[in-house]
Design a protein around this motif. Structure first.
Motif, PDB file in Angstrom:
ATOM      1  N   UNK A  10     -77.857 -69.283 -40.627  1.00  0.00           N
ATOM      2  CA  UNK A  10     -76.523 -68.699 -40.568  1.00  0.00           C
ATOM      3  C   UNK A  10     -75.610 -69.522 -39.667  1.00  0.00           C
ATOM      4  N   UNK A  11     -76.119 -69.954 -38.520  1.00  0.00           N
ATOM      5  CA  UNK A  11     -75.328 -70.778 -37.619  1.00  0.00           C
ATOM      6  C   UNK A  11     -74.966 -72.108 -38.234  1.00  0.00           C
ATOM      7  N   UNK A  12     -75.907 -72.726 -38.937  1.00  0.00           N
ATOM      8  CA  UNK A  12     -75.636 -74.001 -39.607  1.00  0.00           C
ATOM      9  C   UNK A  12     -74.570 -73.831 -40.682  1.00  0.00           C
ATOM     10  N   UNK A  13     -74.712 -72.758 -41.452  1.00  0.00           N
ATOM     11  CA  UNK A  13     -73.743 -72.487 -42.520  1.00  0.00           C
ATOM     12  C   UNK A  13     -72.346 -72.283 -41.942  1.00  0.00           C
ATOM     13  N   UNK A  14     -72.238 -71.503 -40.888  1.00  0.00           N
ATOM     14  CA  UNK A  14     -70.938 -71.260 -40.250  1.00  0.00           C
ATOM     15  C   UNK A  14     -70.370 -72.540 -39.648  1.00  0.00           C
ATOM     16  N   UNK A  15     -71.224 -73.358 -39.065  1.00  0.00           N
ATOM     17  CA  UNK A  15     -70.757 -74.611 -38.472  1.00  0.00           C
ATOM     18  C   UNK A  15     -70.209 -75.544 -39.546  1.00  0.00           C
ATOM     19  N   UNK A  16     -70.923 -75.662 -40.656  1.00  0.00           N
ATOM     20  CA  UNK A  16     -70.455 -76.530 -41.747  1.00  0.00           C
ATOM     21  C   UNK A  16     -69.144 -75.990 -42.308  1.00  0.00           C
ATOM     22  N   UNK A  17     -69.039 -74.663 -42.473  1.00  0.00           N
ATOM     23  CA  UNK A  17     -67.804 -74.067 -42.967  1.00  0.00           C
ATOM     24  C   UNK A  17     -66.643 -74.310 -42.021  1.00  0.00           C
ATOM     25  N   UNK A  18     -66.900 -74.174 -40.733  1.00  0.00           N
ATOM     26  CA  UNK A  18     -65.849 -74.421 -39.750  1.00  0.00           C
ATOM     27  C   UNK A  18     -65.368 -75.856 -39.773  1.00  0.00           C
ATOM     28  N   UNK A  19     -66.302 -76.793 -39.872  1.00  0.00           N
ATOM     29  CA  UNK A  19     -65.923 -78.214 -39.947  1.00  0.00           C
ATOM     30  C   UNK A  19     -65.102 -78.474 -41.205  1.00  0.00           C
ATOM     31  N   UNK A  20     -65.481 -77.853 -42.306  1.00  0.00           N
ATOM     32  CA  UNK A  20     -64.749 -78.026 -43.567  1.00  0.00           C
ATOM     33  C   UNK A  20     -63.317 -77.504 -43.443  1.00  0.00           C
ATOM     34  N   UNK A  21     -63.150 -76.339 -42.842  1.00  0.00           N
ATOM     35  CA  UNK A  21     -61.805 -75.769 -42.659  1.00  0.00           C
ATOM     36  C   UNK A  21     -60.976 -76.648 -41.733  1.00  0.00           C
TER      37      UNK A  21
END
Length: 109
Positions: A10-21
């Motif tokens: 979950x943390x990895x997914x959120x981190x990747x999403x944040x970087x994408x945004x």
């Protein structure tokens, strides 16, 4: 063990999403994109709807006599096709009624 793995994913997914945004926002800022409150944009699309103040007179389509004749012909053809479709629906309903009557007749025998 499973709880740590879930939290890691979950943390990895959120981190990747944040970087994408953040990448999208930085790209927009570097390009100089901004929202102009005076423009009117179309529904769910990013295109500009021309306002009345623009030169709309130059973009108006004025049909010629030939255009009107073609449009009238197309309208007549569409009307004929609609009548044919209605006739087919009536005939199909009659056929279905006859088939239903034959099935009921066979069940009674």
């Amino acid at each position: 063990m499973e709880n740590k793995y879930f939290k890691f994913c979950l943390g990895t997914f959120c981190a990747i999403g944040g970087v994408f945004i953040i990448m999208i926002l930085l790209n927009s800022m570097l390009r100089g994109d901004s929202i102009d409150p005076n423009k009117t944009y179309g529904p769910s699309h990013n295109f500009e709807v021309p306002s009345i103040a623009d030169d709309c007179d130059t973009h108006l389509f004025v049909p010629t006599v030939n255009d009107i004749m073609v449009l009238d012909t197309i309208e007549r053809q569409v009307g004929n096709i609609e009548k044919d479709i209605d006739t087919l629906h009536i005939r199909i309903n009659r056929i279905e009624d006859k088939i239903d009557a034959l099935i009921i007749e066979q069940e009674n025998d």
